[in-house]
Write a protein that holds these residues in place. Structure first.
Motif, PDB file in Angstrom:
ATOM      1  N   VAL A  38      14.091   1.351  17.636  1.00 17.23           N
ATOM      2  CA  VAL A  38      12.897   1.200  17.174  1.00 17.23           C
ATOM      3  C   VAL A  38      12.962   1.057  15.748  1.00 17.23           C
ATOM      4  O   VAL A  38      13.593   1.984  15.036  1.00 17.23           O
ATOM      5  CB  VAL A  38      11.746   2.401  17.614  1.00 17.23           C
ATOM      6  N   ILE A  39      12.504   0.033  15.065  1.00 18.63           N
ATOM      7  CA  ILE A  39      12.532  -0.360  13.692  1.00 18.63           C
ATOM      8  C   ILE A  39      11.110  -0.456  13.003  1.00 18.63           C
ATOM      9  O   ILE A  39      10.101  -1.023  13.548  1.00 18.63           O
ATOM     10  CB  ILE A  39      13.139  -1.468  13.449  1.00 18.63           C
ATOM     11  N   ILE A  40      10.924   0.625  12.129  1.00 20.68           N
ATOM     12  CA  ILE A  40       9.629   0.746  11.599  1.00 20.68           C
ATOM     13  C   ILE A  40       9.929   0.183  10.158  1.00 20.68           C
ATOM     14  O   ILE A  40      10.584   0.534   9.299  1.00 20.68           O
ATOM     15  CB  ILE A  40       9.004   1.999  11.568  1.00 20.68           C
ATOM     16  N   THR A  41       8.873  -0.836   9.640  1.00 24.69           N
ATOM     17  CA  THR A  41       8.821  -1.332   8.349  1.00 24.69           C
ATOM     18  C   THR A  41       7.607  -0.753   7.894  1.00 24.69           C
ATOM     19  O   THR A  41       6.351  -0.864   8.315  1.00 24.69           O
ATOM     20  CB  THR A  41       8.831  -2.941   8.258  1.00 24.69           C
ATOM     21  N   MET A  42       7.600  -0.446   6.436  1.00 25.61           N
ATOM     22  CA  MET A  42       6.387   0.087   5.663  1.00 25.61           C
ATOM     23  C   MET A  42       6.693  -0.422   4.250  1.00 25.61           C
ATOM     24  O   MET A  42       7.115   0.258   3.470  1.00 25.61           O
ATOM     25  CB  MET A  42       6.334   1.679   5.673  1.00 25.61           C
ATOM     26  N   LEU A  43       6.338  -1.799   4.238  1.00 23.05           N
ATOM     27  CA  LEU A  43       6.584  -2.392   2.866  1.00 23.05           C
ATOM     28  C   LEU A  43       5.198  -2.879   2.172  1.00 23.05           C
ATOM     29  O   LEU A  43       4.190  -2.942   2.762  1.00 23.05           O
ATOM     30  CB  LEU A  43       7.387  -3.652   3.156  1.00 23.05           C
ATOM     31  N   PRO A  44       5.275  -3.763   0.904  1.00 22.34           N
ATOM     32  CA  PRO A  44       4.202  -3.751   0.242  1.00 22.34           C
ATOM     33  C   PRO A  44       3.218  -4.945   0.685  1.00 22.34           C
ATOM     34  O   PRO A  44       2.059  -4.743   0.556  1.00 22.34           O
ATOM     35  CB  PRO A  44       4.609  -4.124  -1.112  1.00 22.34           C
ATOM     36  N   ASN A  45       3.701  -6.143   1.384  1.00 26.45           N
ATOM     37  CA  ASN A  45       3.137  -7.238   1.353  1.00 26.45           C
ATOM     38  C   ASN A  45       3.843  -8.169   2.451  1.00 26.45           C
ATOM     39  O   ASN A  45       5.092  -7.888   2.494  1.00 26.45           O
ATOM     40  CB  ASN A  45       2.425  -7.865   0.308  1.00 26.45           C
ATOM     41  N   SER A  46       3.200  -9.278   2.891  1.00 26.83           N
ATOM     42  CA  SER A  46       3.938 -10.174   3.663  1.00 26.83           C
ATOM     43  C   SER A  46       5.252 -10.644   3.018  1.00 26.83           C
ATOM     44  O   SER A  46       6.268 -10.872   3.928  1.00 26.83           O
ATOM     45  CB  SER A  46       2.971 -11.399   3.891  1.00 26.83           C
ATOM     46  N   PRO A  47       5.366 -11.241   1.668  1.00 28.25           N
ATOM     47  CA  PRO A  47       6.549 -11.404   1.597  1.00 28.25           C
ATOM     48  C   PRO A  47       7.855 -10.638   1.810  1.00 28.25           C
ATOM     49  O   PRO A  47       8.809 -10.824   2.035  1.00 28.25           O
ATOM     50  CB  PRO A  47       6.532 -11.810  -0.032  1.00 28.25           C
ATOM     51  N   GLN A  48       7.370  -9.208   1.341  1.00 31.12           N
ATOM     52  CA  GLN A  48       8.346  -8.096   1.505  1.00 31.12           C
ATOM     53  C   GLN A  48       8.783  -7.956   3.194  1.00 31.12           C
ATOM     54  O   GLN A  48      10.130  -7.791   3.436  1.00 31.12           O
ATOM     55  CB  GLN A  48       8.420  -6.745   0.966  1.00 31.12           C
ATOM     56  N   VAL A  49       7.854  -7.988   3.979  1.00 30.80           N
ATOM     57  CA  VAL A  49       8.261  -8.010   5.291  1.00 30.80           C
ATOM     58  C   VAL A  49       9.030  -8.968   5.950  1.00 30.80           C
ATOM     59  O   VAL A  49      10.116  -8.927   6.619  1.00 30.80           O
ATOM     60  CB  VAL A  49       6.836  -7.645   6.227  1.00 30.80           C
TER      61      VAL A  49
END
Length: 167
Positions: free
Chosen positions: A58-69
């Motif tokens: 399982v990979i969780i991403t918690m990033l600032p906005n769409s471009p970073q994701v």
């Protein structure tokens, strides 16, 4: 279960700490933030988003906005370069629903399930593990990670198709 966590800022760091406190094996990565405190708590430091994916179910991403994701998942050394078929990607960032749909389509083509699961509650709720989590995407994938989400939030509710969590 091995969990990868990408994005260790104001929200991600305490969320990752709550997963470690719950006893999960955690591989962490952030392009800019230090990882030493999480490693001291038992996390494994990764060298890239791809490296996180290679070690995680399982990979969780918690990033600032769409471009970073997009960059973290679709870019060079990104999650999809390292993810194995059957991996579940949980994007907890607040991004555009269309970006979630685009990333999900690319993930699905690689055999990776994705849900969007943005949070509400800010840093205090991230620290005490009582975030509200609104989930869009595959209901089966949601059920597979519900217990993980409940270590970071007091409620995790499935609200519809991919992108619906961000709506």
């Amino acid at each position: 279960m091995n969990i990868g966590f990408i994005g260790l800022g104001i929200m991600g760091r305490p969320m990752a700490k709550n997963l470690l406190k719950a006893g999960y094996a955690l591989t962490v990565y952030d392009k800019y933030a230090p990882m030493d405190d999480l490693v001291a708590l038992g996390a494994q430091a990764a060298t890239s988003n791809k490296d996180v994916a290679a070690h995680s179910e399982v990979i969780i991403t918690m990033l600032p906005n769409s471009p970073q994701v997009r960059e973290a998942v679709l870019g060079a050394d990104g999650v999809l370069e390292g993810a194995k078929r059957g991996t579940i990607l949980v994007d907890m960032s607040s991004i555009a629903p269309a970006a979630s749909q685009e990333i999900c389509a690319a993930a699905k083509a690689k055999g990776v399930a994705m849900i969007d699961a943005p949070v509400s509650g800010g840093e205090p709720k991230a620290i005490d593990g009582t975030l509200a989590i609104m989930v869009g995407g595959d209901a089966k994938a949601f059920e597979s990670v519900r217990a993980i989400l409940e270590k970071m939030g007091s409620s995790a509710v499935h609200v519809g198709e991919i992108g619906a969590g961000n709506v």
